[in-house]
Scaffold this motif. Structure first.
Motif, PDB file in Angstrom:
ATOM      1  N   UNK A 113      12.370  -3.461   8.006  1.00 24.88           N
ATOM      2  CA  UNK A 113      10.987  -2.713   8.157  1.00 24.88           C
ATOM      3  C   UNK A 113      10.684  -1.873   6.836  1.00 24.88           C
ATOM      4  N   UNK A 114       9.657  -1.380   7.059  1.00 27.40           N
ATOM      5  CA  UNK A 114       9.020  -0.585   5.831  1.00 27.40           C
ATOM      6  C   UNK A 114       9.893   0.680   5.457  1.00 27.40           C
ATOM      7  N   UNK A 115       9.831   1.309   4.363  1.00 29.48           N
ATOM      8  CA  UNK A 115      10.505   2.338   3.845  1.00 29.48           C
ATOM      9  C   UNK A 115       9.990   2.802   2.694  1.00 29.48           C
ATOM     10  N   UNK A 116      10.277   4.377   2.301  1.00 31.17           N
ATOM     11  CA  UNK A 116      10.025   4.857   0.934  1.00 31.17           C
ATOM     12  C   UNK A 116      11.261   5.178   0.448  1.00 31.17           C
ATOM     13  N   UNK A 136       0.416   6.279 -11.021  1.00 32.52           N
ATOM     14  CA  UNK A 136       1.404   6.706 -11.884  1.00 32.52           C
ATOM     15  C   UNK A 136       2.677   6.127 -11.790  1.00 32.52           C
ATOM     16  N   UNK A 137       3.580   7.123 -11.263  1.00 33.20           N
ATOM     17  CA  UNK A 137       5.191   6.549 -11.075  1.00 33.20           C
ATOM     18  C   UNK A 137       5.559   6.129  -9.847  1.00 33.20           C
ATOM     19  N   UNK A 138       4.400   5.708  -8.889  1.00 35.09           N
ATOM     20  CA  UNK A 138       4.634   5.334  -7.616  1.00 35.09           C
ATOM     21  C   UNK A 138       4.171   3.934  -7.348  1.00 35.09           C
ATOM     22  N   UNK A 139       5.111   3.056  -6.944  1.00 35.75           N
ATOM     23  CA  UNK A 139       4.665   1.576  -6.766  1.00 35.75           C
ATOM     24  C   UNK A 139       4.524   1.272  -5.326  1.00 35.75           C
ATOM     25  N   UNK A 154       6.216  -1.031   1.251  1.00 37.33           N
ATOM     26  CA  UNK A 154       7.248  -0.286   0.745  1.00 37.33           C
ATOM     27  C   UNK A 154       6.805   0.619  -0.371  1.00 37.33           C
ATOM     28  N   UNK A 155       7.361   1.890  -0.398  1.00 41.80           N
ATOM     29  CA  UNK A 155       6.641   2.506  -1.466  1.00 41.80           C
ATOM     30  C   UNK A 155       7.808   3.261  -2.274  1.00 41.80           C
ATOM     31  N   UNK A 156       7.817   2.885  -3.471  1.00 44.96           N
ATOM     32  CA  UNK A 156       8.901   3.401  -4.449  1.00 44.96           C
ATOM     33  C   UNK A 156       8.466   4.366  -5.442  1.00 44.96           C
ATOM     34  N   UNK A 157       9.374   5.463  -5.474  1.00 44.87           N
ATOM     35  CA  UNK A 157       8.891   6.520  -6.186  1.00 44.87           C
ATOM     36  C   UNK A 157       9.573   6.609  -7.184  1.00 44.87           C
ATOM     37  N   UNK A 158       9.267   7.498  -8.461  1.00 47.69           N
ATOM     38  CA  UNK A 158      10.053   7.585  -9.935  1.00 47.69           C
ATOM     39  C   UNK A 158      10.402   6.109 -10.341  1.00 47.69           C
ATOM     40  N   UNK A 159       9.334   5.410 -10.225  1.00 49.78           N
ATOM     41  CA  UNK A 159       9.256   4.109 -10.747  1.00 49.78           C
ATOM     42  C   UNK A 159       8.702   4.151 -12.166  1.00 49.78           C
TER      43      UNK A 159
END
Ligand code: EPZ
Length: 414
Positions: free
Chosen positions: A220-223, A68-71, A39-44
């Protein structure tokens, strides 16, 4: 121990970005445990609580790395289901790992969550919900274990608890059958969690006064991009208003501020929006606001109650702010009075007689939003203030010192 030192009296001017929402990224990170994949979280936001969430995932055998701000999270290798006590006690949001762990592995062990002391903050609604879904609950010496395979049921929440809605909703994604939660939290952060889980293959639908979750075999996986932090943004808007400044906050809209924007306008602030950014210009003298009551969304958020009390301390006339969500969200009041604010408490209402100016003082933060209120007061006060225990504030405000400095505020950590 570090101390924040703020020299007040300078109107805040300039522009900053709203960070990703703390109260969105935390449940999304916890819910990632449901997914046997990446799982990719942006603006974290890079805040202490987000780091703690990543630590919990790693302590359970998963991967969670910031760039940076991506987890980036990968729970395919996750093989433990007992959350270490020291991590449970670091933040309230540790509790939202329970539903996902129970749903995926059929068991979870944890301890009473920590976090801001705002009153009792029980977890009975979480436990009752898991029991209704078929979990066995074992409590011994502070350690809580939930076991069992979950089935879809109807759950009524007597109070639209944010955490309980999020935890039960996430767990229900992998339950057998359909779960209906009536009187759920409708906070934007809860809806953002539902959007994220649906992106992962969940089947969650919100209606007028319920949320329906149809259980699926796997997610399932997601961003996903974390929504902007409406409470962080509103905190800086209150700081600009309190210092008679004018600022722009990029990455958020007036509609995402909800009722907060209406209240700021009532104080006499000009609030406009352009290209996904909110502009605020403070009045020469703030208007008092009588009869402000905190409530679950779409009501006035309890997470902005301390900050609005700081702001209204400088308004012309008498304001009354009533806290209905937490029974003890008031430790900022004696600290604000040290700066010259005239506030009296009656039951859970704060009666604020506005003063012309505040003065710098030696202050102590006792929780996240109460600490943020002290920052607002210190920025507006004449003279220098010290704020002790600033770690509370760093839990929820990414780049606090950089953002305030970029707006012309005089703040440093000693
Ligand atoms: C979430 O806390 C937020 N935290 C809080 O933000 C926020 O103040 C709160 O929701 C209300 O909006 C996160 O999202 C990480 P609740 P949560 O369950 O889930 C009672 C901040 O400053 N209750 O909606 O703990 C509880 O005691 C933090 O960012 C039960 O009685 O809030 C409280 O009086 C502070 N039993 C009320 O419900 C339960 O099982 C609201 O709690 C659960 C809650």
């Amino acid at each position: 121990m570090p101390v924040l030192r703020i020299k007040g009296g300078t109107p805040l001017r300039g522009e900053i970005y709203a960070s990703g929402a703390k109260n969105a990224v935390l449940p999304m990170t916890a819910a990632s445990v449901l997914i046997n994949g990446r799982v990719t979280l942006t603006n974290c936001p890079r805040i202490a609580d987000a780091e703690t969430s990543a630590e919990i995932i790693k302590a359970l055998g998963g991967c969670a790395e910031f760039d940076k701000n991506m987890l980036t999270i990968d729970c395919s290798g996750l093989n433990l289901t007992r959350i270490p006590q020291r991590l449970c006690e670091k933040m309230r949001s540790s509790i939202t790992f329970c539903g996902p762990l129970l749903a995926r592995f059929g068991c979870v062990g944890f301890y009473e969550p920590g976090g801001c002391v705002l009153g009792k903050r029980p977890i009975d609604l979480h436990i009752k919900g898991f029991k209704a879904m078929g979990a066995e609950v074992i409590e011994e010496r502070g350690k809580i274990t939930l076991k069992g395979s979950l089935k879809g049921v109807k759950i009524n929440l007597p109070f639209p608890s944010v955490g309980a809605t999020q935890s039960l909703m996430a767990a229900a994604c992998l339950a057998k059958g359909t779960t209906v939660i009536t009187n759920p939290s409708k906070e934007p952060e809860t809806l953002a969690l539902a959007d994220f889980l649906n992106l992962c293959g969940g089947k969650i639908s919100f209606y007028e006064n319920k949320v329906e979750i149809e259980g699926v075999n796997r997610l399932h996986s997601a961003q996903a991009r974390v929504i902007p932090d409406r409470i962080e943004a509103a905190t800086y808007l209150c700081a600009a208003a309190a210092t008679k400044g004018e600022i722009t906050i990029k990455g958020i809209t007036i509609s995402e501020l909800g009722i907060i924007g209406d209240v700021l306008k009532k104080t006499g602030c000009i609030l406009t929006e352009e290209h996904n950014a909110v502009f605020l210009k403070a009045p020469q003298r703030l208007n008092a606001v009588d009869g402000l009551t905190t409530a679950p969304y779409p009501g006035f958020p309890t997470d902005l109650q301390p900050q609005i009390c700081a702001l209204l301390s400088l308004a012309q006339g008498k304001s009354v702010v009533t806290e209905t969500v937490f029974e003890a969200r008031n430790r900022h009041i004696p600290e604000l009075i040290k700066t010259g604010a005239e506030i009296t408490e009656k039951n859970r209402s704060f009666i604020i007689n506005g003063v012309n100016s505040l003065k710098g003082a030696k202050l102590t933060a006792f929780d996240l939003r109460g600490g943020a209120a002290l920052v607002i007061a210190a920025l507006a006060a004449e003279g220098t203030s010290e704020i002790h225990n600033p770690h509370h504030i760093f839990r929820g405000y990414e780049g606090l010192i950089q953002k305030i400095t970029s707006l012309g505020g005089n703040i440093e950590i000693l």
